[in-house]
Design a protein around this motif. Sequence first.
Motif, PDB file in Angstrom:
ATOM      1  N   ALA A   1       0.827  -1.209   0.000  1.00  0.00           N
ATOM      2  CA  ALA A   1       0.000   0.000   0.000  1.00  0.00           C
ATOM      3  C   ALA A   1       0.858   1.254   0.000  1.00  0.00           C
ATOM      4  O   ALA A   1       0.531   2.248  -0.668  1.00  0.00           O
ATOM      5  CB  ALA A   1      -0.924  -0.007   1.221  1.00  0.00           C
ATOM      6  N   THR A   2       1.966   1.231   0.740  1.00  0.00           N
ATOM      7  CA  THR A   2       2.865   2.383   0.783  1.00  0.00           C
ATOM      8  C   THR A   2       3.450   2.664  -0.592  1.00  0.00           C
ATOM      9  O   THR A   2       3.539   3.818  -1.028  1.00  0.00           O
ATOM     10  CB  THR A   2       3.990   2.141   1.796  1.00  0.00           C
ATOM     11  N   ILE A   3       3.861   1.618  -1.290  1.00  0.00           N
ATOM     12  CA  ILE A   3       4.395   1.784  -2.640  1.00  0.00           C
ATOM     13  C   ILE A   3       3.345   2.380  -3.572  1.00  0.00           C
ATOM     14  O   ILE A   3       3.659   3.246  -4.410  1.00  0.00           O
ATOM     15  CB  ILE A   3       4.914   0.425  -3.167  1.00  0.00           C
ATOM     16  N   LEU A   4       2.100   1.962  -3.420  1.00  0.00           N
ATOM     17  CA  LEU A   4       1.023   2.508  -4.258  1.00  0.00           C
ATOM     18  C   LEU A   4       0.776   3.988  -3.986  1.00  0.00           C
ATOM     19  O   LEU A   4       0.200   4.684  -4.828  1.00  0.00           O
ATOM     20  CB  LEU A   4      -0.270   1.720  -4.041  1.00  0.00           C
TER      21      LEU A   4
ATOM     22  N   ASP B   1       1.422   7.053  -6.290  1.00  0.00           N
ATOM     23  CA  ASP B   1       0.330   7.570  -7.122  1.00  0.00           C
ATOM     24  C   ASP B   1      -0.967   7.287  -6.379  1.00  0.00           C
ATOM     25  O   ASP B   1      -1.687   6.345  -6.694  1.00  0.00           O
ATOM     26  CB  ASP B   1       0.334   6.889  -8.489  1.00  0.00           C
ATOM     27  N   PRO B   2      -1.249   8.063  -5.316  1.00  0.00           N
ATOM     28  CA  PRO B   2      -2.329   7.723  -4.383  1.00  0.00           C
ATOM     29  C   PRO B   2      -3.698   7.644  -5.040  1.00  0.00           C
ATOM     30  O   PRO B   2      -4.009   8.387  -5.975  1.00  0.00           O
ATOM     31  CB  PRO B   2      -2.271   8.860  -3.353  1.00  0.00           C
ATOM     32  N   GLY B   3      -4.485   6.725  -4.542  1.00  0.00           N
ATOM     33  CA  GLY B   3      -5.838   6.550  -5.033  1.00  0.00           C
ATOM     34  C   GLY B   3      -6.642   5.722  -4.054  1.00  0.00           C
ATOM     35  O   GLY B   3      -6.178   5.371  -2.959  1.00  0.00           O
ATOM     36  N   PHE B   4      -7.845   5.348  -4.452  1.00  0.00           N
ATOM     37  CA  PHE B   4      -8.748   4.600  -3.583  1.00  0.00           C
ATOM     38  C   PHE B   4      -8.168   3.230  -3.246  1.00  0.00           C
ATOM     39  O   PHE B   4      -8.268   2.751  -2.114  1.00  0.00           O
ATOM     40  CB  PHE B   4     -10.101   4.444  -4.282  1.00  0.00           C
ATOM     41  N   GLY B   5      -7.539   2.587  -4.241  1.00  0.00           N
ATOM     42  CA  GLY B   5      -6.968   1.261  -4.008  1.00  0.00           C
ATOM     43  C   GLY B   5      -5.888   1.268  -2.948  1.00  0.00           C
ATOM     44  O   GLY B   5      -5.829   0.375  -2.096  1.00  0.00           O
ATOM     45  N   ALA B   6      -5.007   2.288  -2.971  1.00  0.00           N
ATOM     46  CA  ALA B   6      -3.947   2.388  -1.977  1.00  0.00           C
ATOM     47  C   ALA B   6      -4.521   2.559  -0.578  1.00  0.00           C
ATOM     48  O   ALA B   6      -4.032   1.962   0.389  1.00  0.00           O
ATOM     49  CB  ALA B   6      -3.014   3.551  -2.316  1.00  0.00           C
ATOM     50  N   ALA B   7      -5.578   3.368  -0.452  1.00  0.00           N
ATOM     51  CA  ALA B   7      -6.187   3.612   0.855  1.00  0.00           C
ATOM     52  C   ALA B   7      -6.814   2.343   1.417  1.00  0.00           C
ATOM     53  O   ALA B   7      -6.645   2.017   2.603  1.00  0.00           O
ATOM     54  CB  ALA B   7      -7.230   4.719   0.738  1.00  0.00           C
TER      55      ALA B   7
END
Length: 441
Positions: free
Chosen positions: A99-102, A105-111
């Motif tokens: 999740a940190t790597i995502l 390019d932050p988005g809903f999936g990373a959260a």
Amino acid sequence: MAARQQPQGLGWLGIVRLGTVQAAIGAMVMLATSLLNRVMVVEYSVAAAVPAGLLAWHYAVQLTRPLWGHKSDQSRRRTPWIVGGMGILAFGAVLAVDATILMADPGFGAAILALLGFTMIGFGVGMSGTALLALLASRVSAERKPAAAAISWTMMIAGIVIAAGVSGAYLDPFSEARLAIVSSLVVLVAFCLAMMALRNLEDRNPPVLQPNNTGERQSFPDALREIWAEREARRFTFFVFISMLAYSMQDLIMEPFAGFLFEMTPGESTQLSSIQHSGILLGMLAAGLGGSLYTRYFGQNLKLWIALGCTGSAVMLAGLSFAATQGTEWPLVANVFGLGVANGIFAVAAVGAMLGLASKGSGSAEGARMGVWGASQAIAFGIGGLTGAVLVDQLRAATGQDAAAFQFVFMAEAVLFIVAAIVAVGTTLARSPVHERTFPA
């Protein structure tokens, strides 16, 4: 003597093996509390409140600790709870890294992935940590409990120090691939070591019998009511909350502080965390080895150790507050190491008291009692970490000055530690049940 007819409990090798499991838990948790926090805030410019909120959530999940402890009491075998919890913790740590790597390019999936990862970390730590402490309390004889507290906690800190030092050394130059590989290896090695340390340990070491241990016949609400009805246990719960609130506020801001004001790289700031935990380790060892001399001159009293650790922590935090205005001219490494030493002295006393009280109740078994105190600590850690990070964010935005923001928060922590020392002096804390000359608890 009747006590000679009872099982004598774990030997020193068995205690060290349980300490190895503590070290493995500490190594995996280090990723979330130290490394990932730094990467989110400095490398990806995420507001400090985001990792603070995730950490607060993982502590909120640990409010289930009393339930896990009670369930392990009922099952009469704690190893499956430790193994299951560590499996959940390991998987959650890997998800948190992904999740940190995502977040580049932050988005809903990373959260969503971050929330899931930190939820699993919270459940895993709560389940494995509570069952492990209950196993330690129930398998170690009364005269060895204080020393067992020192051994297990110093090994936990050693695990954090080693994991932070090794990961910090291999993270530079920083890249997402390095972060994923190094973190995954930390998790894999820690989990495998824990499984080897636990093998056949519980089966070959029967519990040290406790005359009033009837927790397995109680319902969970009844066990909680009984614990809270005990004046000593209730006071200790309050003390744990106040002291750990003071202890935890710097957790999520130390590495950003080093990055913003001292221009440290991710590897350097991670190694700074290793230096702090090295100081904690030294403080714990100093408190343990100095136990005989202490009891000879000052008596068998826990309060002085706690007051000394809290006051020393306040002095070191005041130094960090001053360092915010001095920049690179300040001896940051020495200051952080001193803070670790003071924290270690305080932590040994608190943990020793906890193990001593765990088997002292009129009915509840060790798991439920450890769970209550673990939940109190988790609440304090969640509030403390989140409060420290949010205050830094808000003050940086309001003043436009990084130094002023960190200076205020560190000074607030120093004041809280003074309050914790006052509470300790005015509170009746438990003493080690027997043989306190072995260790100051």
